[in-house]
Design an enzyme around this catalytic site. Structure first.
Site, PDB file in Angstrom:
ATOM      1  N   HIS A  27       4.929  13.331 -25.006  1.00 53.88           N
ATOM      2  CA  HIS A  27       4.702  14.245 -23.618  1.00 53.88           C
ATOM      3  C   HIS A  27       4.480  12.572 -22.537  1.00 53.88           C
ATOM      4  O   HIS A  27       4.183  12.756 -21.395  1.00 53.88           O
ATOM      5  CB  HIS A  27       3.765  15.168 -23.308  1.00 53.88           C
ATOM      6  CG  HIS A  27       4.377  16.249 -24.006  1.00 53.88           C
ATOM      7  ND1 HIS A  27       4.489  17.062 -23.641  1.00 53.88           N
ATOM      8  CD2 HIS A  27       4.075  16.431 -24.779  1.00 53.88           C
ATOM      9  CE1 HIS A  27       4.927  17.864 -24.035  1.00 53.88           C
ATOM     10  NE2 HIS A  27       4.509  17.572 -24.948  1.00 53.88           N
ATOM     11  N   LYS A  76       1.555  18.531  -7.132  1.00 51.45           N
ATOM     12  CA  LYS A  76       0.889  18.810  -8.779  1.00 51.45           C
ATOM     13  C   LYS A  76      -0.755  17.645  -9.393  1.00 51.45           C
ATOM     14  O   LYS A  76      -0.379  17.719  -8.159  1.00 51.45           O
ATOM     15  CB  LYS A  76       1.951  17.287  -9.379  1.00 51.45           C
ATOM     16  CG  LYS A  76       2.537  16.524  -8.335  1.00 51.45           C
ATOM     17  CD  LYS A  76       3.207  15.393  -8.983  1.00 51.45           C
ATOM     18  CE  LYS A  76       4.615  15.561  -8.675  1.00 51.45           C
ATOM     19  NZ  LYS A  76       6.243  15.715  -9.418  1.00 51.45           N
ATOM     20  N   ARG A  77      -0.655  17.898 -10.406  1.00 53.24           N
ATOM     21  CA  ARG A  77      -2.306  16.805 -10.679  1.00 53.24           C
ATOM     22  C   ARG A  77      -2.328  15.641  -9.691  1.00 53.24           C
ATOM     23  O   ARG A  77      -1.216  15.346  -9.746  1.00 53.24           O
ATOM     24  CB  ARG A  77      -1.979  16.479 -12.017  1.00 53.24           C
ATOM     25  CG  ARG A  77      -2.865  18.084 -12.845  1.00 53.24           C
ATOM     26  CD  ARG A  77      -3.697  18.903 -12.360  1.00 53.24           C
ATOM     27  NE  ARG A  77      -5.355  17.697 -12.725  1.00 53.24           N
ATOM     28  CZ  ARG A  77      -5.924  18.066 -13.914  1.00 53.24           C
ATOM     29  NH1 ARG A  77      -5.636  18.959 -14.398  1.00 53.24           N
ATOM     30  NH2 ARG A  77      -6.726  17.221 -13.738  1.00 53.24           N
TER      31      ARG A  77
HETATM   32  C1  F58 Z   1       3.237  16.077 -18.809  1.00 53.99           C
HETATM   33  N1  F58 Z   1       1.675  15.791 -19.419  1.00 53.99           N
HETATM   34  C2  F58 Z   1       3.619  14.686 -18.750  1.00 53.99           C
HETATM   35  N2  F58 Z   1      -0.491  15.765 -20.099  1.00 53.99           N
HETATM   36  O1  F58 Z   1       2.842  13.680 -17.664  1.00 53.99           O
HETATM   37  C3  F58 Z   1       5.244  15.591 -17.844  1.00 53.99           C
HETATM   38  O2  F58 Z   1       5.943  14.639 -17.518  1.00 53.99           O
HETATM   39  C4  F58 Z   1       6.137  16.545 -18.568  1.00 53.99           C
HETATM   40  O3  F58 Z   1       6.845  17.285 -17.516  1.00 53.99           O
HETATM   41  C5  F58 Z   1       5.265  17.675 -19.080  1.00 53.99           C
HETATM   42  O4  F58 Z   1       4.206  17.396 -19.295  1.00 53.99           O
HETATM   43  C6  F58 Z   1       5.911  18.431 -20.063  1.00 53.99           C
HETATM   44  O5  F58 Z   1       5.927  17.675 -20.805  1.00 53.99           O
HETATM   45  C7  F58 Z   1       0.931  16.425 -19.206  1.00 53.99           C
HETATM   46  O6  F58 Z   1       0.732  17.643 -18.440  1.00 53.99           O
HETATM   47  C8  F58 Z   1      -1.679  16.472 -20.192  1.00 53.99           C
HETATM   48  O7  F58 Z   1      -2.373  17.082 -18.935  1.00 53.99           O
HETATM   49  C9  F58 Z   1      -2.381  16.124 -21.295  1.00 53.99           C
HETATM   50  C10 F58 Z   1      -3.765  17.019 -21.079  1.00 53.99           C
HETATM   51  C11 F58 Z   1      -5.051  16.411 -22.483  1.00 53.99           C
HETATM   52  C12 F58 Z   1      -5.380  15.251 -21.579  1.00 53.99           C
HETATM   53  C13 F58 Z   1      -3.761  14.088 -22.317  1.00 53.99           C
HETATM   54  C14 F58 Z   1      -2.933  14.358 -20.840  1.00 53.99           C
END
Ligand code: F58
Length: 836
Positions: free
Chosen positions: A375, A568-569
């Site tokens: 991701h 968003k975050r």
């Molecule tokens: C998100 N990743 C991507 N990771 O940033 C976004 O572009 C994508 O659409 C989504 O995944 C789904 O594929 C994301 O949200 C995290 O929040 C992790 C949480 C744990 C630590 C590392 C990042």
């Protein structure tokens, strides 16, 4: 089963506390009253909204349980291949509305509640969000579960039952404060399975011994034990009886003799401390988004959850009495990012240490069973665990990792003789101090398929971070599955009026299970009445958001203004700083205008929302700046309705359901090449909002689907990012954009309070190499916003863009996503209901 006949309300809405008589034909009502009176032991005379919520939830839960049990029986009896989706995050949001929609008695429930004196929206609003996730990755997992159930795939989710989900955000004097989110009291949607427990080991040491057949074996001994207890959550499909299971593990001190002995020996305190230490494992969700910090407790969470889930999966497989070689025909395990990578090692350990298989035979089974979804390409988000940490916590697993690495490197060496650089690049072990285990490498080596989540992202992982692996394994191990969203929650539930209007035009709700049917809407783009209704629905959604903003922030916003949303975050790569600098530029521009010029300005409301990781100081500074700008701009009578800036506190799934349908424009403006996909872009467009965005993630495919004329793209392309960054640092001079310079002057002149509070933000652009290309993209960003204003003036054109875009969004359903995973990665078939 959606269109069940609904009962006409047989009586007036009673006043609270009056005696009520209930029509016998209203099932939800009868059942909810029974639950209020018996399960909750409450009298109808003192039934508040919260009790009405519990009663309603329990009534619908009863329906789910029946189908849930039947589904599990059907799947066990059928004994075909199952999917196991391992995710540390499931950002579920609320469950009642979803359950009503899927059971299909929402209208009856609305009437029943009305008779009792309640509005169904208020009752639904009582539910606490299940917020076991950070952002996109966790919400994707939730949307995928919805689609797997809807499409009748025999699938389980496995996760952790955190006592505290993502923190609640409060804004105090413009600063983010974090408040714990204790969400488990009175949660009717989980079922503790106290009888389903697994003992999980930590620490200890490895002993070699010779088995009876002479083989050298390994055993993991003197380990500390923590117990995993299963909690199950039903996942109902839409338009089907299939109700799948999400199993969440909770940690607890093992009930072995150890504690008991301590207790008896009078060591009460230490017995209690052990108890608490064990419970700590599943206590909190780590609140970082796209950042990995390498904390021991996080590693414990990961192993605890992987080991419990695998034990469960293996136990289920063994019941079938098949040969081990058939395991991959029965089991597909999908890793949601690298967080569950230890599951690969754990399965290998079970097969060789416990089941006595040979290494190669075992490894063959392992790699055929796993798939890994990546991701992110951001280096700071790629997981690495220190070797000493692993050695101490999971000594046997570290040995296995070293063996996996050894055999892998031997293969690489054969194929690429004398390429020592290659060996060190692809090794699972990074030769740093301390040495680190690269989890993504382990995940690739231990899986048969690796996928990215949007086309650009899947291409990027093949050409950058995983380039060597493409050379080693060939391109077929890598694939793309572009993300999606579930139309049930993000269209029908979040925007019921739009869904109803579409259903009226298309002659039914089939589009909710085949989103490509939306294309039939294009035929109505020029239909006057349809357009008016479409516009009216957007206005109503905006009005609702305006009311919410008034209630929660005190600011009045003009519901006819252009609502421009970025929720968003908060992260530097997502560039909320670019947005707020753009807002300041707009403010300065308006301030400098004559009264005559101001008449031409399109009024705007800039809406922000999102959480910053508690330790991410830059992100917190961005929130602070937004709130300061909000305060200054909104109190500037000179600007009035032409510009308002709003920060919505505590953005979460249920707020997204209200916000997405209320946008005219939303912002998806990450530095090109940094956002793997994004999924909120899809939610906004599916509700008739237009977007402004960079050529990044799924924005590119959205453009391909809806057409370039229906999206506002701007900024640097991914292929040019690297060179610009290099130039910022090594180039002759670095001149920042002139309009951005004026924005910085305003900030530095204390226009938004003490400039010192924001110096890190300006310095990051001016002095620290502008890594996120804020200055490079500023001009095209501002210019594109001017085009947005012009486009918004032409309401008819805008409406046509809105309708056309929705009509072309069929591709972005998680139903399509799940079918792609099923065909190209899992090789599983749906289990048709009704065959039993
Ligand atoms: C998100 N990743 C991507 N990771 O940033 C976004 O572009 C994508 O659409 C989504 O995944 C789904 O594929 C994301 O949200 C995290 O929040 C992790 C949480 C744990 C630590 C590392 C990042």
């Amino acid at each position: 089963h959606l269109n069940l006949p609904t009962r006409k309300s047989s009586r007036q809405v009673p006043m609270f506390g009056r005696s009520v008589e209930f029509p016998a034909d209203s099932l939800p009502q009868k059942e909810l009253v029974r639950h209020i009176e018996t399960t909750l032991a409450r009298s109808l005379y003192n039934c508040d909204e919260n009790a009405a919520y519990s009663g309603t939830a329990l009534a619908f839960r009863d329906r789910l349980i029946i189908e849930w049990n039947k589904t599990q029986q059907r799947q066990t009896f059928n004994d075909q291949k199952r999917v196991y989706y391992l995710s540390l995050e499931f950002l579920m949001g609320r469950a009642l509305d979803n359950a009503m929609l899927n059971v299909g008695l929402k209208d009856a429930a609305r009437d029943g509640l009305k008779d009792l004196g309640f509005r169904i929206e208020d009752v639904i609003g009582q539910e606490h969000d299940a917020a076991l996730g950070n952002g996109g990755l966790g919400r994707l997992a939730a949307c995928l579960l919805d689609s797997m159930a809807t499409l009748n795939y025999p699938a389980w989710g496995y996760g952790l039952r955190y006592r505290y989900g993502i923190f609640k955000q409060e804004i105090v004097n413009g600063y983010q404060m974090e408040v714990p989110d204790y969400w488990l009291d009175n949660n009717p949607w989980e079922f503790p399975r106290h009888e389903i427990t697994v003992d999980i080991q930590f620490y200890g040491c490895v002993r070699k011994y010779q088995a009876e057949n002479g083989k050298i074996m390994h055993s993991w001994e003197d380990a500390e034990i923590v117990q995993a207890v299963a909690y199950d959550v039903p996942i109902p499909g839409y338009g089907t009886k299939t109700t799948n299971n999400l199993r969440l593990w909770s940690s607890k001190a093992s009930s072995g003799e150890f504690d008991f002995q301590k207790f008896n020996a009078g060591d009460y305190e230490s017995a209690v401390a052990d108890e608490q230490r064990a419970e700590t494992i599943s206590a909190v969700l780590y609140p970082n988004d796209n950042l990995e910090r390498g904390k021991e407790l996080r590693l414990k969470q990961q192993y605890f959850w992987c080991a419990a889930s695998l034990y469960d999966i293996v136990r289920r497989f063994k019941k079938s009495k098949r040969a081990w070689s058939e395991f991959p025909d029965q089991v597909a395990i999908q890793l949601n990012d690298t967080h569950p990578t230890l599951a690969i090692v754990e399965l290998q350990r079970i097969l060789i240490d416990t089941e006595g298989l040979e290494w190669d035979e075992a490894w063959n089974i392992v790699t055929k069973s796993f798939g890994y979804t990546n991701h992110t390409v951001l280096p700071e988000a790629l997981e690495k665990w220190s070797v000493p940490l692993l050695q101490n916590l999971l000594p046997r697993h570290l040995q296995i990792i070293y063996d996996v690495n050894l055999y892998f490197l031997q293969i690489v060496e054969k194929r690429f003789p004398n390429d020592r650089e290659m060996l060190s690049r692809v090794s699972i072990i990074e030769e740093s101090h301390p040495k680190m285990v690269r989890m993504a490498h382990l995940a690739i080596i231990g899986s048969h398929k690796v996928n990215g989540v949007a086309e650009l992202h899947s291409d990027l992982i093949k050409t950058t971070i995983f380039k060597d692996f493409v050379e080693i394994y060939g391109p077929d191990r890598f694939t793309n599955v572009t993300n999606g969203i579930t139309p049930r929650r993000w269209l029908h539930q979040a925007n019921p009026r739009l869904s109803a209007l579409i259903a009226e035009k298309l002659g039914g709700y089939e589009f909710l299970t085949d989103l490509t049917l939306l294309d039939k809407l294009e035929a109505f783009v020029d239909d006057k009445k349809f357009r008016t209704e479409w516009a009216e629905i957007k206005s109503a959604n905006k009005l609702r958001l305006a009311r919410y903003i008034k209630e929660t922030t005190g600011f009045s916003v003009n519901p006819d203004a252009l609502f421009d949303v970025q929720v968003k975050r908060i992260h530097e790569y997502k560039r909320q700083q670019l947005n707020i600098f753009g807002v300041i530029h707009r403010y300065l521009t308006i301030k400098a205008m004559s009264a005559e010029e101001r008449k031409k300005v399109v009024p705007r409301v800039s809406i922000f929302g999102g959480k910053a990781a508690p330790g991410y100081w830059m992100a917190k500074t961005v929130i602070h700046l937004i709130n300061k700008v909000s305060f200054v701009v909104n109190n500037d009578a000179d600007v009035g309705d032409l510009l308002k800036v709003i920060f919505i506190e505590d953005y979460n799934v249920s707020k997204a359901e209200m916000i997405c349908p209320a946008s005219d424009l939303s912002e998806h403006i990450s530095t090109a090449g940094t956002e793997a996909s994004g999924t909120s872009n899809m939610k906004f467009v599916l509700s008739g909002g237009l977007i402004i965005g960079t050529c990044d993630g799924a924005n590119i495919e959205i453009t391909r689907e809806i057409g370039e004329q229906n999206i506002f793209l701007f900024g640097t392309l991914a292929e040019d990012v690297e060179e610009l960054r290099h130039r910022h640092v090594y180039g002759q001079t670095f001149q920042i954009d002139s309009q951005l310079a004026k924005v910085f002057e305003a900030i530095k002149g204390n226009m938004f309070g003490d400039a010192g509070d924001f110096s890190a933000l300006t310095a990051s652009v001016e002095q620290h190499g502008d890594f996120y290309l804020v200055s490079d993209d500023f001009n095209s960003y501002v210019t594109t916003h001017e085009m947005v204003d012009e486009a918004f003036k032409n309401r008819e054109e805008w409406l046509a863009k809105s309708i056309t875009s929705v009509a072309r969004m069929g591709f972005f359903s998680t139903d399509r996503v799940i079918n792609e995973y099923a065909d190209s990665i899992w090789n599983v078939e749906p289990l048709e209901v009704g065959k039993d």
